[in-house]
Design a protein around this motif. Structure first.
Motif, PDB file in Angstrom:
ATOM      1  N   GLY A  31     -26.635  30.473 -29.631  1.00  0.00           N
ATOM      2  CA  GLY A  31     -25.507  30.315 -28.887  1.00  0.00           C
ATOM      3  C   GLY A  31     -24.628  28.873 -29.204  1.00  0.00           C
ATOM      4  O   GLY A  31     -23.566  28.608 -28.552  1.00  0.00           O
ATOM      5  N   THR A  32     -25.215  28.153 -29.913  1.00  0.00           N
ATOM      6  CA  THR A  32     -24.517  27.032 -30.451  1.00  0.00           C
ATOM      7  C   THR A  32     -23.362  27.052 -31.449  1.00  0.00           C
ATOM      8  O   THR A  32     -23.386  27.961 -32.064  1.00  0.00           O
ATOM      9  CB  THR A  32     -25.483  25.776 -30.825  1.00  0.00           C
ATOM     10  N   VAL A  33     -22.428  26.211 -31.349  1.00  0.00           N
ATOM     11  CA  VAL A  33     -21.378  26.229 -32.172  1.00  0.00           C
ATOM     12  C   VAL A  33     -21.639  26.207 -33.720  1.00  0.00           C
ATOM     13  O   VAL A  33     -22.356  25.569 -33.988  1.00  0.00           O
ATOM     14  CB  VAL A  33     -20.349  25.183 -31.746  1.00  0.00           C
ATOM     15  N   THR A  34     -20.680  26.952 -34.362  1.00  0.00           N
ATOM     16  CA  THR A  34     -20.659  26.849 -35.881  1.00  0.00           C
ATOM     17  C   THR A  34     -19.454  26.768 -36.261  1.00  0.00           C
ATOM     18  O   THR A  34     -18.635  27.666 -35.763  1.00  0.00           O
ATOM     19  CB  THR A  34     -21.850  27.972 -36.705  1.00  0.00           C
ATOM     20  N   VAL A  35     -19.008  26.220 -37.565  1.00  0.00           N
ATOM     21  CA  VAL A  35     -17.779  26.106 -38.081  1.00  0.00           C
ATOM     22  C   VAL A  35     -17.756  26.883 -39.213  1.00  0.00           C
ATOM     23  O   VAL A  35     -18.206  27.030 -40.122  1.00  0.00           O
ATOM     24  CB  VAL A  35     -17.345  24.782 -38.250  1.00  0.00           C
ATOM     25  N   LEU A  36     -16.533  27.957 -39.191  1.00  0.00           N
ATOM     26  CA  LEU A  36     -16.396  28.870 -40.140  1.00  0.00           C
ATOM     27  C   LEU A  36     -15.315  28.099 -41.176  1.00  0.00           C
ATOM     28  O   LEU A  36     -15.482  28.733 -42.533  1.00  0.00           O
ATOM     29  CB  LEU A  36     -15.685  30.149 -39.595  1.00  0.00           C
ATOM     30  N   ALA A  37     -14.649  27.328 -41.099  1.00  0.00           N
ATOM     31  CA  ALA A  37     -13.817  26.448 -41.914  1.00  0.00           C
ATOM     32  C   ALA A  37     -13.951  25.116 -41.640  1.00  0.00           C
ATOM     33  O   ALA A  37     -13.769  24.378 -40.248  1.00  0.00           O
ATOM     34  CB  ALA A  37     -12.423  26.953 -41.489  1.00  0.00           C
ATOM     35  N   ASP A  38     -14.511  24.258 -42.623  1.00  0.00           N
ATOM     36  CA  ASP A  38     -14.635  22.814 -42.298  1.00  0.00           C
ATOM     37  C   ASP A  38     -13.000  22.179 -42.106  1.00  0.00           C
ATOM     38  O   ASP A  38     -13.051  20.842 -41.519  1.00  0.00           O
ATOM     39  CB  ASP A  38     -15.401  22.176 -43.496  1.00  0.00           C
ATOM     40  N   THR A  39     -12.075  22.576 -42.621  1.00  0.00           N
ATOM     41  CA  THR A  39     -10.677  21.866 -42.528  1.00  0.00           C
ATOM     42  C   THR A  39      -9.886  22.706 -41.972  1.00  0.00           C
ATOM     43  O   THR A  39      -9.914  24.138 -42.362  1.00  0.00           O
ATOM     44  CB  THR A  39     -10.346  21.198 -43.864  1.00  0.00           C
ATOM     45  N   VAL A  40      -8.668  22.427 -41.311  1.00  0.00           N
ATOM     46  CA  VAL A  40      -7.605  23.404 -41.011  1.00  0.00           C
ATOM     47  C   VAL A  40      -6.266  22.458 -41.314  1.00  0.00           C
ATOM     48  O   VAL A  40      -6.134  21.189 -41.482  1.00  0.00           O
ATOM     49  CB  VAL A  40      -7.354  23.673 -39.798  1.00  0.00           C
ATOM     50  N   ASP A  41      -5.259  23.192 -41.415  1.00  0.00           N
ATOM     51  CA  ASP A  41      -3.818  22.461 -41.691  1.00  0.00           C
ATOM     52  C   ASP A  41      -2.891  23.507 -40.965  1.00  0.00           C
ATOM     53  O   ASP A  41      -3.235  24.626 -40.711  1.00  0.00           O
ATOM     54  CB  ASP A  41      -3.549  22.347 -42.847  1.00  0.00           C
ATOM     55  N   GLY A  42      -1.632  22.988 -41.212  1.00  0.00           N
ATOM     56  CA  GLY A  42      -0.331  23.930 -40.357  1.00  0.00           C
ATOM     57  C   GLY A  42      -0.680  24.199 -39.036  1.00  0.00           C
ATOM     58  O   GLY A  42      -1.107  23.403 -38.439  1.00  0.00           O
ATOM     59  N   SER A  43      -0.296  25.451 -38.963  1.00  0.00           N
ATOM     60  CA  SER A  43      -0.050  25.986 -37.527  1.00  0.00           C
ATOM     61  C   SER A  43      -1.527  26.251 -36.848  1.00  0.00           C
ATOM     62  O   SER A  43      -1.745  26.188 -35.556  1.00  0.00           O
ATOM     63  CB  SER A  43       0.498  27.225 -37.635  1.00  0.00           C
ATOM     64  N   ALA A  44      -2.762  26.345 -37.559  1.00  0.00           N
ATOM     65  CA  ALA A  44      -3.944  26.213 -37.346  1.00  0.00           C
ATOM     66  C   ALA A  44      -4.557  25.173 -36.345  1.00  0.00           C
ATOM     67  O   ALA A  44      -5.350  25.217 -35.550  1.00  0.00           O
ATOM     68  CB  ALA A  44      -5.032  26.773 -38.216  1.00  0.00           C
ATOM     69  N   GLN A  45      -3.923  23.831 -36.887  1.00  0.00           N
ATOM     70  CA  GLN A  45      -4.268  22.742 -36.217  1.00  0.00           C
ATOM     71  C   GLN A  45      -4.082  22.713 -34.544  1.00  0.00           C
ATOM     72  O   GLN A  45      -4.802  22.130 -33.922  1.00  0.00           O
ATOM     73  CB  GLN A  45      -3.719  21.712 -36.767  1.00  0.00           C
ATOM     74  N   GLY A  46      -3.013  23.335 -34.310  1.00  0.00           N
ATOM     75  CA  GLY A  46      -2.613  23.144 -32.694  1.00  0.00           C
ATOM     76  C   GLY A  46      -3.699  24.129 -31.784  1.00  0.00           C
ATOM     77  O   GLY A  46      -4.421  23.747 -31.029  1.00  0.00           O
ATOM     78  N   VAL A  47      -4.131  25.158 -32.604  1.00  0.00           N
ATOM     79  CA  VAL A  47      -5.210  25.967 -31.895  1.00  0.00           C
ATOM     80  C   VAL A  47      -6.577  25.247 -31.968  1.00  0.00           C
ATOM     81  O   VAL A  47      -7.365  25.218 -30.863  1.00  0.00           O
ATOM     82  CB  VAL A  47      -5.343  27.422 -32.500  1.00  0.00           C
ATOM     83  N   VAL A  48      -6.895  24.568 -33.224  1.00  0.00           N
ATOM     84  CA  VAL A  48      -8.051  23.902 -32.991  1.00  0.00           C
ATOM     85  C   VAL A  48      -8.260  22.742 -32.015  1.00  0.00           C
ATOM     86  O   VAL A  48      -9.053  22.524 -31.326  1.00  0.00           O
ATOM     87  CB  VAL A  48      -8.405  23.630 -34.649  1.00  0.00           C
ATOM     88  N   ARG A  49      -7.094  21.808 -32.272  1.00  0.00           N
ATOM     89  CA  ARG A  49      -7.057  21.041 -31.138  1.00  0.00           C
ATOM     90  C   ARG A  49      -7.089  21.491 -29.569  1.00  0.00           C
ATOM     91  O   ARG A  49      -7.660  20.756 -28.808  1.00  0.00           O
ATOM     92  CB  ARG A  49      -5.517  20.326 -31.150  1.00  0.00           C
ATOM     93  N   GLU A  50      -6.729  22.741 -29.337  1.00  0.00           N
ATOM     94  CA  GLU A  50      -6.841  23.199 -28.009  1.00  0.00           C
ATOM     95  C   GLU A  50      -8.305  23.494 -27.784  1.00  0.00           C
ATOM     96  O   GLU A  50      -8.980  23.285 -26.618  1.00  0.00           O
ATOM     97  CB  GLU A  50      -6.111  24.354 -27.923  1.00  0.00           C
ATOM     98  N   ALA A  51      -9.268  24.060 -28.695  1.00  0.00           N
ATOM     99  CA  ALA A  51     -10.507  24.519 -28.589  1.00  0.00           C
ATOM    100  C   ALA A  51     -11.484  23.082 -28.408  1.00  0.00           C
ATOM    101  O   ALA A  51     -12.360  22.906 -27.749  1.00  0.00           O
ATOM    102  CB  ALA A  51     -10.995  25.063 -30.049  1.00  0.00           C
ATOM    103  N   VAL A  52     -10.777  21.859 -29.233  1.00  0.00           N
ATOM    104  CA  VAL A  52     -11.361  20.654 -28.946  1.00  0.00           C
ATOM    105  C   VAL A  52     -11.319  20.423 -27.484  1.00  0.00           C
ATOM    106  O   VAL A  52     -12.370  19.829 -26.871  1.00  0.00           O
ATOM    107  CB  VAL A  52     -11.064  19.608 -29.925  1.00  0.00           C
ATOM    108  N   ARG A  53     -10.155  20.274 -26.948  1.00  0.00           N
ATOM    109  CA  ARG A  53     -10.142  19.958 -25.636  1.00  0.00           C
ATOM    110  C   ARG A  53     -10.800  20.941 -24.513  1.00  0.00           C
ATOM    111  O   ARG A  53     -11.259  20.284 -23.546  1.00  0.00           O
ATOM    112  CB  ARG A  53      -8.349  19.953 -25.126  1.00  0.00           C
ATOM    113  N   ALA A  54     -10.828  21.934 -24.882  1.00  0.00           N
ATOM    114  CA  ALA A  54     -11.723  22.878 -23.909  1.00  0.00           C
ATOM    115  C   ALA A  54     -13.071  22.846 -23.852  1.00  0.00           C
ATOM    116  O   ALA A  54     -13.985  23.410 -23.134  1.00  0.00           O
ATOM    117  CB  ALA A  54     -11.282  24.441 -24.160  1.00  0.00           C
ATOM    118  N   CYS A  55     -13.754  22.342 -24.909  1.00  0.00           N
ATOM    119  CA  CYS A  55     -15.246  21.913 -25.213  1.00  0.00           C
ATOM    120  C   CYS A  55     -15.590  21.185 -24.150  1.00  0.00           C
ATOM    121  O   CYS A  55     -15.362  19.927 -23.970  1.00  0.00           O
ATOM    122  CB  CYS A  55     -15.269  21.535 -26.473  1.00  0.00           C
ATOM    123  N   PRO A  56     -16.583  22.065 -23.110  1.00  0.00           N
ATOM    124  CA  PRO A  56     -16.948  21.041 -21.917  1.00  0.00           C
ATOM    125  C   PRO A  56     -18.093  19.930 -22.193  1.00  0.00           C
ATOM    126  O   PRO A  56     -18.210  19.078 -21.593  1.00  0.00           O
ATOM    127  CB  PRO A  56     -17.770  22.208 -21.104  1.00  0.00           C
TER     128      PRO A  56
END
Length: 65
Positions: A31-56
Motif C-alpha cells: 500500500g505504500t507509494v511507488t513512482v512510475l516516472a522519476d521526472t516530469v515536465d510540461g503539463s504533468a508538473q501541475g498534476v504532480v504538484r497537486e498530488a504532493v499537496r494532497a499527500c497527508p
C-alpha cells in the motif's frame, strides 16, 4: 524538469497521489507509494504538484532542476 522524491517509510497508504496522477504514482502490494516516472515536465508538473499537496503524510517532494 522536476524530479520526484518519495519516502516510502513515511507513506500511510492513503492513495491520494495515485488517484490524482495514476500515470506517475502507484502503490505497492503493501500500500505504500511507488513512482512510475522519476521526472516530469510540461503539463504533468501541475498534476504532480497537486498530488504532493494532497499527500497527508508529506511523503512526496519535488526537486526542481
Amino acid at each position: 524538469m522536476t524530479r520526484i522524491n518519495v519516502n516510502a517509510q513515511r507513506c500511510v497508504g492513503a492513495g491520494q497521489c495515485v488517484l490524482i496522477a495514476p500515470e506517475v504514482f502507484d502503490q505497492t502490494d503493501e500500500g505504500t507509494v511507488t513512482v512510475l516516472a522519476d521526472t516530469v515536465d510540461g503539463s504533468a508538473q501541475g498534476v504532480v504538484r497537486e498530488a504532493v499537496r494532497a499527500c497527508p503524510s508529506q511523503s512526496i517532494s519535488l526537486t526542481e532542476g
